[in-house]
Design a protein around this motif. Structure first.
Motif, PDB file in Angstrom:
ATOM      1  N   GLU A  75      89.508 112.407 -38.150  1.00  0.00           N
ATOM      2  CA  GLU A  75      88.303 113.058 -38.655  1.00  0.00           C
ATOM      3  C   GLU A  75      87.077 112.309 -38.151  1.00  0.00           C
ATOM      4  OE1 GLU A  75      86.163 113.904 -43.010  1.00  0.00           O
ATOM      5  OE2 GLU A  75      88.248 113.199 -42.907  1.00  0.00           O
ATOM      6  N   GLN A  76      86.018 113.037 -37.872  1.00  0.00           N
ATOM      7  CA  GLN A  76      84.789 112.390 -37.434  1.00  0.00           C
ATOM      8  C   GLN A  76      84.239 111.526 -38.557  1.00  0.00           C
ATOM      9  OE1 GLN A  76      83.365 115.714 -34.161  1.00  0.00           O
ATOM     10  NE2 GLN A  76      82.124 115.423 -35.972  1.00  0.00           N
ATOM     11  N   TYR A 164      89.471 103.847 -42.731  1.00  0.00           N
ATOM     12  CA  TYR A 164      88.376 104.831 -42.715  1.00  0.00           C
ATOM     13  C   TYR A 164      87.373 104.479 -43.806  1.00  0.00           C
ATOM     14  CZ  TYR A 164      86.442 109.649 -43.052  1.00  0.00           C
ATOM     15  OH  TYR A 164      85.638 110.761 -43.074  1.00  0.00           O
ATOM     16  N   PRO A 167      82.802 109.704 -43.933  1.00  0.00           N
ATOM     17  CA  PRO A 167      82.625 110.766 -42.939  1.00  0.00           C
ATOM     18  C   PRO A 167      81.334 110.598 -42.156  1.00  0.00           C
ATOM     19  CG  PRO A 167      82.092 111.575 -45.126  1.00  0.00           C
ATOM     20  CD  PRO A 167      82.653 110.188 -45.310  1.00  0.00           C
TER      21      PRO A 167
END
Length: 205
Positions: A75-76, A164, A167
Motif C-alpha cells: 500500500e502507498q 508500516y 498511509p
C-alpha cells in the motif's frame, strides 16, 4: 531569554513528537507478514532534488522496478527498516536534472567508514505518488537516518522493509509535510531500537 517559555515550548515539541496521530497504524512487537521484505543491492539514482533542497530531509531514490514484487505491491505509504550502502568503483560523471541542477554521480567514492557511512543504518521511506508534489509515477524514496558529509548518487543500497507507519497523505503546506516526516523518523528510530527489530539488521550482511 524567557526560560519558562523556552521550557514550555520544548515540552510541547516532545509531546507532539511522542504522541500518536489518528492515521498512525499499530506497529507489532516484532515484524509480521509480509515482513521482512529484503531487497538485493539497488541503484541510488537522481530524483527530483526536493528532499534536501526544499524539505531539508535528503532521500535516496531507488528505481521501483529493482525491488521485489512484494515491495511493489505494498500500500502507498510510509515504511521503516534498515539499509546498507555499498560504493562502486566507477568513473564519476555529471548528469543534468530537469530543474537545471546538475547531479554528481560519484558512486559513493566519498563515503567514509570512520563516519559510519557503511554501517547498517535505520531508514524510513515512502512508497507512492507523493500527492503534495503531484508525481505521476510511483516512487520509492528512502531517508537514511544518518549524517552523511557528501551525496552518493550511483552507489548501491540494500535494504529491508520491516513495518508500516502510516498511509500516504496529501498536504496543503510543506511545513505540515516536514512535521509528519520528522514524526515518522522518531517512530522508526524508536521501533528499530528494540531487540525484536534490531536482529533483522543481520540479514543485510
Amino acid at each position: 531569554m524567557n526560560f519558562v517559555l523556552l521550557f514550555e515550548s520544548i515540552i510541547l515539541i516532545i509531546l507532539y513528537m511522542t504522541s500518536s496521530r489518528p492515521f498512525d497504524k499499530p506497529i507489532p512487537k516484532s515484524p509480521e507478514s509480509p515482513y521482512p521484505i529484503v531487497t538485493n543491492f539497488c541503484d541510488i539514482v537522481s530524483g527530483f532534488g526536493r528532499g534536501s533542497a526544499e524539505l531539508g530531509i535528503p532521500t535516496a531514490n531507488i528505481p521501483i522496478d529493482q525491488v521485489p514484487n512484494a515491495a511493489r505491491d505494498l500500500e502507498q505509504g510510509v515504511y521503516f527498516g534498515f539499509a546498507r550502502i555499498e560504493s562502486i568503483d566507477k568513473e564519476e560523471r555529471i548528469e543534468p536534472r530537469e530543474n537545471h541542477r546538475n547531479v554528481e554521480y560519484n558512486y559513493g567514492k566519498y563515503l567514509e567508514q570512520s563516519n559510519g557511512d557503511f554501517d547498517i543504518l535505520p531508514v524510513v521511506f515512502s512508497i507512492g505518488l507523493n500527492p503534495f508534489y503531484h508525481n505521476k509515477h510511483r516512487t520509492l524514496e528512502i531517508h537514511i537516518i544518518h549524517e552523511f558529509k557528501r551525496d552518493f548518487y550511483g552507489a548501491k543500497l540494500k535494504f529491508n522493509i520491516l513495518g508500516y507507519i502510516r498511509p500516504e497523505l496529501d498536504y496543503t503546506t510543506a511545513e505540515a509535510l516536514i512535521a509528519d516526516i520528522n514524526k515518522d523518523i522518531v517512530i522508526a528510530k524508536r521501533v528499530l531500537d528494540t531487540d525484536d527489530y534490531k536482529k533483522f539488521m543481520q540479514v543485510l550482511l
